[in-house]
Design a protein around this motif. Structure first.
Motif, short mmCIF file in Angstrom:
data_model
loop_
_atom_site.label_atom_id
_atom_site.label_comp_id
_atom_site.label_asym_id
_atom_site.label_seq_id
_atom_site.Cartn_x
_atom_site.Cartn_y
_atom_site.Cartn_z
N SER A 1 0.83 -1.21 0.00
CA SER A 1 0.00 0.00 0.00
C SER A 1 0.86 1.26 0.00
O SER A 1 0.56 2.23 -0.71
N THR A 2 1.93 1.25 0.80
CA THR A 2 2.78 2.43 0.89
C THR A 2 3.56 2.68 -0.39
O THR A 2 3.72 3.84 -0.81
N LEU A 3 4.03 1.63 -1.04
CA LEU A 3 4.90 1.77 -2.21
C LEU A 3 4.17 1.63 -3.53
O LEU A 3 4.81 1.59 -4.59
N LEU A 4 2.83 1.57 -3.50
CA LEU A 4 2.07 1.33 -4.73
C LEU A 4 2.34 2.43 -5.76
O LEU A 4 2.51 2.14 -6.95
N ASN A 5 2.34 3.68 -5.32
CA ASN A 5 2.58 4.77 -6.26
C ASN A 5 3.93 4.63 -6.94
O ASN A 5 4.05 4.81 -8.17
N GLN A 6 4.96 4.29 -6.18
CA GLN A 6 6.30 4.15 -6.76
C GLN A 6 6.35 2.99 -7.75
O GLN A 6 7.00 3.08 -8.81
N GLN B 1 0.77 8.28 -14.48
CA GLN B 1 -0.42 7.51 -14.12
C GLN B 1 -0.73 7.65 -12.62
O GLN B 1 -1.17 6.70 -11.99
N GLU B 2 -0.48 8.86 -12.08
CA GLU B 2 -0.76 9.06 -10.66
C GLU B 2 -2.22 8.80 -10.33
O GLU B 2 -2.55 8.20 -9.30
N LEU B 3 -3.12 9.25 -11.20
CA LEU B 3 -4.54 9.07 -10.95
C LEU B 3 -4.91 7.60 -10.95
O LEU B 3 -5.66 7.13 -10.07
N ASN B 4 -4.38 6.85 -11.91
CA ASN B 4 -4.67 5.42 -11.96
C ASN B 4 -4.01 4.67 -10.80
O ASN B 4 -4.53 3.65 -10.35
N ALA B 5 -2.88 5.17 -10.32
CA ALA B 5 -2.26 4.55 -9.16
C ALA B 5 -3.19 4.62 -7.96
O ALA B 5 -3.34 3.65 -7.20
N GLY B 6 -3.83 5.77 -7.78
CA GLY B 6 -4.81 5.90 -6.71
C GLY B 6 -6.01 4.99 -6.91
O GLY B 6 -6.52 4.39 -5.96
N ARG B 7 -6.46 4.88 -8.15
CA ARG B 7 -7.60 4.01 -8.43
C ARG B 7 -7.25 2.54 -8.22
O ARG B 7 -8.09 1.75 -7.78
N ILE B 8 -6.02 2.18 -8.54
CA ILE B 8 -5.59 0.80 -8.30
C ILE B 8 -5.55 0.52 -6.79
O ILE B 8 -5.97 -0.55 -6.33
N GLY B 9 -5.06 1.49 -6.03
CA GLY B 9 -5.09 1.34 -4.57
C GLY B 9 -6.51 1.22 -4.04
O GLY B 9 -6.78 0.42 -3.13
N LEU B 10 -7.42 2.00 -4.61
CA LEU B 10 -8.83 1.90 -4.23
C LEU B 10 -9.37 0.50 -4.53
O LEU B 10 -10.07 -0.11 -3.71
N THR B 11 -9.04 -0.03 -5.71
CA THR B 11 -9.46 -1.38 -6.07
C THR B 11 -8.92 -2.40 -5.10
O THR B 11 -9.63 -3.33 -4.68
N LEU B 12 -7.66 -2.24 -4.71
CA LEU B 12 -7.01 -3.15 -3.77
C LEU B 12 -7.78 -3.22 -2.45
O LEU B 12 -8.07 -4.29 -1.93
N VAL B 13 -8.13 -2.04 -1.91
CA VAL B 13 -8.77 -1.99 -0.59
C VAL B 13 -10.24 -2.40 -0.66
O VAL B 13 -10.72 -3.15 0.20
N VAL B 14 -10.96 -1.93 -1.67
CA VAL B 14 -12.39 -2.27 -1.77
C VAL B 14 -12.57 -3.77 -1.98
O VAL B 14 -13.44 -4.40 -1.37
N ALA B 15 -11.74 -4.36 -2.84
CA ALA B 15 -11.80 -5.81 -3.01
C ALA B 15 -11.50 -6.52 -1.69
O ALA B 15 -12.11 -7.53 -1.35
N GLY B 16 -10.55 -5.96 -0.94
CA GLY B 16 -10.23 -6.53 0.36
C GLY B 16 -11.37 -6.43 1.35
O GLY B 16 -11.55 -7.32 2.19
N MET B 17 -12.17 -5.34 1.28
CA MET B 17 -13.32 -5.22 2.17
C MET B 17 -14.33 -6.33 1.90
O MET B 17 -14.87 -6.94 2.83
#
Length: 537
Positions: free
Chosen positions: A327-332, A341-357
């Motif tokens: 989660s911390t290094l996803l942007n890098q 692709q900063e915006l998509n990096a955030g969306r990928i992180g969102l996908t990671l967490v929502v799927a985890g929920m």
């Protein structure tokens, strides 16, 4: 909440609706005025002496052989205020989690603005992990001794103070100020993470306590999801206009501070230690003060001597630390493989967490249905390993949509493991305090998170994301082996089964654990209960 109280609280809340009585029937007074001892036949009673009705008997406390008469059933009531308490706390937890990840998901923007390295920005996230380890026991002590309201006020107040301090740090030479602000928010997290079970138990009835606790926990995960989504939108990468970057950062910080202030005021107004009347008989019969023989030190010693729990500590730390690191290094990682692709990096992180929920909810439902703690934990651990491998080898295939999919699969299993680890820990450490075992699990997760984030960040910077991810894959594989070695004794489950059959008492001892005249930090189990091991579905 002390060890005996926490265990009895959850056990009673689960069993109370079915008519289960933890304390049992109080001894009947004999005709001479003395009281019979527990476990002996009472003296004959006059015919005109009426037996207490069933619902009144269930509210009685054990008299311990004293001469007290029968006690009346304490009154219980559910208050609408409980929903406001849950909502305010969940939002406070959400904002705190948002502040944890808001730097890392746009790490390149903050690194350029403050003229620091990526590792410097990573430490803003690691600060949450560093502060948790030394402060968890004092925070738990404060919750036990001073109550819910003060602990919640400290969490919300520090969260608010950190948010406003960030507003004063929007200047290129003030990185130290923003670091101090993040440390303040990280201290707030220590007071927030331990409150869900207390809020659920003190304010909610026995048929809704688990749902309330899950809702409070999901607030934190939702905050992480929003932390992945909003910062790339609010603070886009504008490399040629530092003034615009500063204004965008200021907008995000001031918005967070305003919400944090409102939540601090609502916390002061809404959250109380407990309602006027308890929500359940389980709460009504609990003592107002902790047992004199309770000891944090003894509880920790008991857990350290539990080999199965030690194995779980390491395996849980590996998995959760890996999630924190990713989660911390996803942007890098995304920026190393996909430019702009900063915006998509955030969306990928969102996908990671929502799927985890969703994974957390489904894994919890499956566990409630099957009670196969070790098997479910081992399967989810293995699938997390496979998900990490797939994510690692497909990250640089120049297909951003494939990364969305693989990140969702990874998050579903990796985040879905988190509640499984807590439940498995409670199962194999019963009757020790859930708060103590969960605190140690969280502490190990933070320790591994710090180590993994630093090492993976270094490998990602010096080499490429694949090397860093393979480092995590090796550790996750080790975690699978450690999980397979855990001896799965379903202690709590067997006690609950005994409760369903009306064969449970919490004032005798568990077989084989210690001599019959001792307790496990104030809690004993019925000798007739045998602890079976999990063998099949």
């Amino acid at each position: 909440m002390v060890a005996g109280e926490l265990v009895q609280e959850h056990l009673r809340a689960d069993a109370a609706p079915d008519g289960f009585t933890v304390s049992g029937k109080a001894p009947e007074p004999d005709p001479t005025g003395g009281a019979g001892e527990a476990g002996t036949d009472p003296a004959p009673r006059p015919e005109q002496e009426k037996e207490a009705p069933p619902d009144e008997r269930e509210a009685m406390l054990p008299s311990g052989g004293g001469g007290a008469g029968q006690e009346k059933k304490p009154g219980t009531r559910l208050y609408r205020r409980r929903f406001a308490v849950l909502a305010v706390f969940s939002l406070s937890s959400l904002v705190n989690a948002f502040q944890w990840i808001q730097y890392s998901i746009v790490a390149n923007v903050f690194a350029r603005f403050y003229a620091v390295s990526s590792a410097g920005v990573d430490w803003l996230s690691i600060a949450y992990m560093v502060t948790y380890v030394p402060l968890i026991l004092p925070a738990t002590w404060l919750l036990d001794r001073r109550g819910l309201r003060l602990t919640a006020l400290l969490g919300a107040g520090l969260n608010c103070a950190g948010a406003w301090l960030k507003c004063a740090s929007v200047s290129r030479e003030r990185f130290a100020v923003t670091a101090c602000a993040q440390v303040t928010c990280s201290v707030a997290q220590v007071f927030i993470l331990g409150l869900p079970s207390r809020i659920a138990s003190v304010w909610f009835g026995p048929r809704e306590v688990s749902t309330a606790c899950a809702t409070a926990v999901l607030g934190n995960q939702l905050g992480t999801a929003i932390g992945f989504l909003l910062p790339p939108v609010l603070v886009p990468n504008t490399p040629h206009d530092d003034d615009l970057t500063g204004r965008n950062i200021s907008t995000m910080f001031y918005g967070t501070a305003a919400v944090s202030t409102a939540l601090f005021i609502l916390t002061a107004i809404v959250i109380k230690d407990r309602p006027p009347l308890p929500p359940s008989q389980a709460q009504a019969v609990l003592p107002d003060s902790p047992p004199e023989d309770y000891s944090y030190k003894q509880s920790i010693i008991n857990l350290v001597k539990n080999k199965a729990f030690v194995l779980l500590l390491v395996s849980y730390g590996i998995m959760t630390g890996s999630f924190y690191s990713v989660s911390t290094l996803l942007n890098q990682m995304i920026m190393a493989c996909y430019e702009n692709q900063e915006l998509n990096a955030g969306r990928i992180g969102l996908t990671l967490v929502v799927a985890g929920m969703f994974g957390s909810i489904l894994c919890g439902l499956w566990l409630d249905h099957t009670k196969t703690y070790k098997m479910t934990t081992l399967i989810v651990y293995g699938l997390s390993f496979l998900g990490m491998l797939v994510f690692t080898f497909t990250l640089d295939l120049n297909d951003i949509y494939l990364v969305f999919f693989t990140a969702g699969v990874l998050g579903f299993f990796m985040t879905g493991y988190l509640p499984l680890g807590f439940e498995f820990g409670v199962e194999i450490t019963y009757p020790e305090s859930e708060g103590t075992s969960s605190g140690l699990l969280n502490a190990f997760a933070q320790i591994f998170g710090i180590i993994f984030t630093l090492i993976q960040g270094k490998l990602t910077t010096d080499y490429d994301p694949m090397v860093g991810n393979l480092f995590l894959c090796a550790w996750i594989f080790l975690g699978i082996l450690l999980t397979a070695l855990i001896k799965s004794e379903l202690k709590r489950h067997n006690v609950n089964m005994g409760a369903d059959s009306n064969h449970l008492t919490l004032h005798t001892e568990c077989p084989g654990d210690s001599p019959s005249d001792k307790t496990s930090n104030g809690v004993k189990l019925e000798p007739s209960i045998s602890f079976s091991r999990e063998t099949s579905l």
